[in-house]
Design an enzyme around this catalytic site. Structure first.
Site, PDB file in Angstrom:
ATOM      1  N   VAL A   4      53.784 138.680  32.119  1.00 36.75           N
ATOM      2  CA  VAL A   4      54.845 138.060  31.310  1.00 36.75           C
ATOM      3  C   VAL A   4      55.914 139.108  31.012  1.00 36.75           C
ATOM      4  O   VAL A   4      55.633 140.121  30.385  1.00 36.75           O
ATOM      5  CB  VAL A   4      54.256 137.484  29.991  1.00 36.75           C
ATOM      6  CG1 VAL A   4      55.364 136.942  29.098  1.00 36.75           C
ATOM      7  CG2 VAL A   4      53.235 136.400  30.283  1.00 36.75           C
ATOM      8  N   GLU A  33      61.537 134.771  43.368  1.00 32.57           N
ATOM      9  CA  GLU A  33      60.244 134.684  44.043  1.00 32.57           C
ATOM     10  C   GLU A  33      60.506 134.412  45.526  1.00 32.57           C
ATOM     11  O   GLU A  33      61.603 133.980  45.908  1.00 32.57           O
ATOM     12  CB  GLU A  33      59.426 133.527  43.453  1.00 32.57           C
ATOM     13  CG  GLU A  33      59.089 133.678  41.983  1.00 32.57           C
ATOM     14  CD  GLU A  33      58.138 134.828  41.688  1.00 32.57           C
ATOM     15  OE1 GLU A  33      57.093 134.926  42.312  1.00 32.57           O
ATOM     16  OE2 GLU A  33      58.471 135.648  40.801  1.00 32.57           O
ATOM     17  N   LYS A  55      54.147 131.575  32.910  1.00 28.43           N
ATOM     18  CA  LYS A  55      54.230 132.543  31.807  1.00 28.43           C
ATOM     19  C   LYS A  55      53.971 131.852  30.464  1.00 28.43           C
ATOM     20  O   LYS A  55      53.320 132.425  29.578  1.00 28.43           O
ATOM     21  CB  LYS A  55      55.594 133.236  31.829  1.00 28.43           C
ATOM     22  CG  LYS A  55      55.724 134.176  33.041  1.00 28.43           C
ATOM     23  CD  LYS A  55      57.153 134.587  33.303  1.00 28.43           C
ATOM     24  CE  LYS A  55      57.261 135.468  34.547  1.00 28.43           C
ATOM     25  NZ  LYS A  55      58.633 135.625  35.014  1.00 28.43           N
ATOM     26  N   GLY A  86      61.162 143.711  38.306  1.00 24.90           N
ATOM     27  CA  GLY A  86      61.591 144.983  38.893  1.00 24.90           C
ATOM     28  C   GLY A  86      60.407 145.863  39.239  1.00 24.90           C
ATOM     29  O   GLY A  86      59.334 145.743  38.640  1.00 24.90           O
ATOM     30  N   LYS A 136      50.338 136.329  38.124  1.00 25.93           N
ATOM     31  CA  LYS A 136      50.362 135.240  37.137  1.00 25.93           C
ATOM     32  C   LYS A 136      49.364 134.115  37.448  1.00 25.93           C
ATOM     33  O   LYS A 136      48.807 133.500  36.546  1.00 25.93           O
ATOM     34  CB  LYS A 136      51.774 134.634  37.092  1.00 25.93           C
ATOM     35  CG  LYS A 136      52.794 135.521  36.441  1.00 25.93           C
ATOM     36  CD  LYS A 136      54.206 135.149  36.855  1.00 25.93           C
ATOM     37  CE  LYS A 136      54.628 135.886  38.093  1.00 25.93           C
ATOM     38  NZ  LYS A 136      56.027 135.817  38.446  1.00 25.93           N
ATOM     39  N   ASP A 171      57.699 129.358  37.686  1.00 27.96           N
ATOM     40  CA  ASP A 171      57.381 130.720  37.244  1.00 27.96           C
ATOM     41  C   ASP A 171      57.335 130.777  35.707  1.00 27.96           C
ATOM     42  O   ASP A 171      56.418 131.362  35.122  1.00 27.96           O
ATOM     43  CB  ASP A 171      58.451 131.677  37.799  1.00 27.96           C
ATOM     44  CG  ASP A 171      58.280 133.093  37.295  1.00 27.96           C
ATOM     45  OD1 ASP A 171      57.331 133.762  37.726  1.00 27.96           O
ATOM     46  OD2 ASP A 171      59.090 133.527  36.451  1.00 27.96           O
ATOM     47  N   THR A 183      48.071 141.176  44.324  1.00 28.64           N
ATOM     48  CA  THR A 183      48.344 140.306  45.476  1.00 28.64           C
ATOM     49  C   THR A 183      49.375 139.238  45.073  1.00 28.64           C
ATOM     50  O   THR A 183      49.632 139.033  43.881  1.00 28.64           O
ATOM     51  CB  THR A 183      47.034 139.639  45.970  1.00 28.64           C
ATOM     52  OG1 THR A 183      46.530 138.808  44.929  1.00 28.64           O
ATOM     53  CG2 THR A 183      45.985 140.669  46.353  1.00 28.64           C
TER      54      THR A 183
HETATM   55  N1  HSE Z   1      60.991 135.716  39.832  1.00 34.85           N
HETATM   56  C1  HSE Z   1      60.609 136.242  38.558  1.00 34.85           C
HETATM   57  C2  HSE Z   1      61.816 136.220  37.647  1.00 34.85           C
HETATM   58  C3  HSE Z   1      60.068 137.631  38.724  1.00 34.85           C
HETATM   59  O1  HSE Z   1      62.930 135.951  38.144  1.00 34.85           O
HETATM   60  O2  HSE Z   1      61.684 136.427  36.445  1.00 34.85           O
HETATM   61  C4  HSE Z   1      59.269 138.149  37.563  1.00 34.85           C
HETATM   62  O3  HSE Z   1      58.138 137.368  37.274  1.00 34.85           O
END
Ligand code: HSE
Length: 347
Positions: free
Chosen positions: A154, A211, A226, A323, A127, A222, A98
């Protein structure tokens, strides 16, 4: 081994996984004795299906291509919501995909809790729940004798977490430094050739890296998620969102990027977790890297992580960080890991 999967949340990554399971079915069976069946899919937008004997993946993929949903699929119970799917389907493994929410972990967090309490293995690329509640979820998995895997949280299918947990087991990781966000690296790379920040961001959005709300990328959130996962899972930390020093790339000017490039230096958004005596210090911020830094040459949407270790010195891994198939592969790799462990335990 047989494995019955339920996919909760079917977006791009879920489709990537279904493609891989379909295309590699014979290979997975012959080489790894892994024979998964997708028995359920539950998604509020795309549709929900359950057939205890398994869904036809080829048919699911054609429906997704044709209609963008799976509502016309025959031979299945439809309309089960995610909680019912987790609790009442015969799936032994829940693939939780989700959308990410770094503030609440919703809606994935309660889904993962429910699955683990029911003794079902969980694989997720989400995440939010792992950054917010890794320890609680891992304890739930231990208590209920099931497994929780999240390699795809990650840098997608490029093995970062599993690499450190398995082949690098026994080593002390003292620092992790990485380019863990593809969107910002793409923007900074494009700015080096003169493109404006706004144009480069638009391009990253069009290519599907960003995102849904790109602030999550450009303001560093983001990468924060991670880095929290890395610090807590690989370095024994107890880091929360408020502990991470954060600065995005939105304050960097085109002039600064171009001038650095002229000196063969490169601005990168770096996530960093450093082991100190009693704590893990974490930070996400733009850094101007020298040419000889292994992270400096990593361009475009590619990601990289450099582990500083007590035995091997620096170990750097470079690869895709986002991807459809790249992240779908992370799930496949977790599923194979679970399969391997189960085969081993069953003798
Ligand atoms: N928006 C994230 C990025 C996607 O650009 O790395 C992968 O988590």
């Amino acid at each position: 081994m047989q494995s019955k999967l339920a996919i909760v949340g079917l977006g791009t990554v879920g489709k990537g996984l279904i493609e891989l399971l379909y295309e590699k079915s014979n290979f997975l069976s012959e080489k790894y004795h892994f024979n998964p069946t997708v028995v359920a899919i539950s998604d509020p937008r795309v549709g929900s299906l359950y057939n205890e004997s398994g869904l036809d993946l080829k048919r699911i993929l054609s429906l997704l291509d044709r209609d963008g949903n799976i509502k016309d699929y025959p031979d299945a119970i439809s309309g089960w919501d995610s909680l019912k799917t987790i609790k009442e389907s015969n799936a032994d493994t829940i693939i939780e995909l989700t959308p990410t929410n770094l503030e609440t972990g919703e809606p994935g967090l309660p889904f993962i809790r429910t699955a683990l309490k029911a003794g079902k293995d969980v694989v997720t690329t989400n995440k939010g729940p792992i950054a917010l509640a890794y320890r609680e979820l891992q304890e739930l998995a231990n208590e209920n004798n099931c497994m929780l895997r999240f390699e795809g949280t990650v840098i997608a299918g490029t093995p970062a977490l599993n690499l450190a947990l398995s082949p690098l087991a026994g080593i002390n990781i003292t620092e992790v430094r990485g380019i863990v966000n593809g969107t910002t690296n793409y923007i900074l790379t494009r700015m080096e050739s003169g493109m404006s920040y706004e144009e480069a961001l638009k391009e990253a959005q069009l290519k599907g890296y960003a995102e849904a709300i790109p602030d999550a990328d450009v303001k560093g959130w983001d990468a924060v998620a991670k880095i929290i996962i890395i610090a807590n899972v690989l370095m024994g930390g107890n880091v929360t969102v408020k502990d991470v020093e954060r600065e995005g790339i939105d304050s960097i000017t085109l002039k600064e990027v171009e001038e650095a490039a002229k000196e063969n230096k490169h601005w990168k958004l770096i996530g960093r977790a450093t082991k100190l005596d009693r704590e893990i210090k974490t930070r996400v911020s733009p850094e101007k890297l020298d040419e000889d830094d292994p992270l400096s040459q990593v361009a475009g949407a590619t990601n990289a992580i450099c582990f500083t270790t007590d035995i091997l010195g620096d170990v750097t891994i470079i690869g895709p960080g986002a991807g459809k198939r790249e992240t779908g592969f992370a799930i496949l790799s977790d599923l194979l890991d679970i399969n391997r462990l189960k085969e081993f335990c069953s003798g």
